[in-house]
Enzyme design. Structure first.
Site: not given
Ligand code: COA
Length: 212
Positions: A12, A32-33, A68, A135, A165
């Site tokens: 980030h 940065d640490d 981030g 809004h 996202i």
């Molecule tokens: C929701 C989230 C935080 C969970 O992360 P996590 O704790 O590491 O979860 P995992 O990847 O281990 O997935 C665990 C379970 O949740 C499900 N899962 C994870 N993210 C999901 C999502 N967005 N929608 C639906 N199901 C999701 C996985 O398929 C998995 O299911 P299963 O146990 O049946 O196989 C992550 O997947 C996510 O969506 N992060 C947002 C990423 C993003 O927006 N990045 C942009 C940065 S700029």
């Protein structure tokens, strides 16, 4: 403004250094640490540790915390503000922000973001690439609205909440603090504090422990 000090040499942080160059900053450095082990972040120098920010801040025109993760970013931003470091706000020139909207100090607004009339965004927030905040939305301190998120009008987002996202949020929905909304969700009803919610429609899930 010509010089920019970024606190946190993360991915980030690199995004914000790149934004800083777009905005015309010519002297961009990180603290940065991991310093002094880490002295470079993809070409930008790392010149000290977090404890050095107060001393260094007087030598820079702008200071922004570039961590981030929401919780440490907001905590450090608040600590630095208490110590008299005046945080700046960085807004990409392609962003369209209503003159009737408010963006808090220490927040960053990336490319192609749109913020509608009477929306308010707190301090140390990230409005990431091409998200839209319509809004009268109320976004608290330390939120991260990920790329391509769409918040309809009058949505409330609590402190330190991360909206993943591509998520869409229905008008008037109230999302609590410390929440994670998973990528690609559709939020059509209120979400309580401190939960991870995913899916269409978004529902709280017992998964993971991803840091906000
Ligand atoms: C929701 C989230 C935080 C969970 O992360 P996590 O704790 O590491 O979860 P995992 O990847 O281990 O997935 C665990 C379970 O949740 C499900 N899962 C994870 N993210 C999901 C999502 N967005 N929608 C639906 N199901 C999701 C996985 O398929 C998995 O299911 P299963 O146990 O049946 O196989 C992550 O997947 C996510 O969506 N992060 C947002 C990423 C993003 O927006 N990045 C942009 C940065 S700029």
């Amino acid at each position: 403004m010509t010089t920019l000090l970024l606190v946190g040499a993360s991915g980030h942080g690199r995004v914000l250094a790149d934004l800083g160059e777009t905005l015309g900053f010519v002297g961009i450095a990180f603290v940065d640490d991991r310093w002094p082990e880490v002295t470079d972040n993809n070409g930008w120098p790392v010149i000290g540790a977090t404890r050095d920010v107060v001393r260094l801040s007087g030598q820079y025109d702008a200071v922004v915390v570039s961590i981030g993760a929401n919780e440490p970013r907001l905590a450090l931003h608040r600590r630095l503000m208490e110590q008299g470091v005046a945080a700046s706000t960085l807004v990409h020139p392609s962003a369209v922000i209503s003159s009737r909207a408010e963006i808090g100090v220490g927040s960053v607004v990336l490319a192609n973001v749109v913020v509608g009339a009477f929306a308010t965004v707190g301090e140390a927030a990230i409005l990431n690439t091409a998200c839209t905040v319509d809004h009268d939305c109320r976004l608290a301190d330390g939120v991260h609205i990920s790329p391509g998120v769409h918040l309809a009008g009058q949505v409330h987002v609590g402190e330190r909440t991360w909206i993943g996202i591509g998520t869409s949020v229905r008008e008037g929905a109230v999302i609590g603090k410390g929440v994670v909304i998973g990528a690609g969700a559709a939020v059509v009803s209120d979400i309580a504090d401190s939960v991870i919610a995913t899916g269409v429609p978004a529902r709280p899930r017992q998964i993971g422990g991803a840091a906000t």
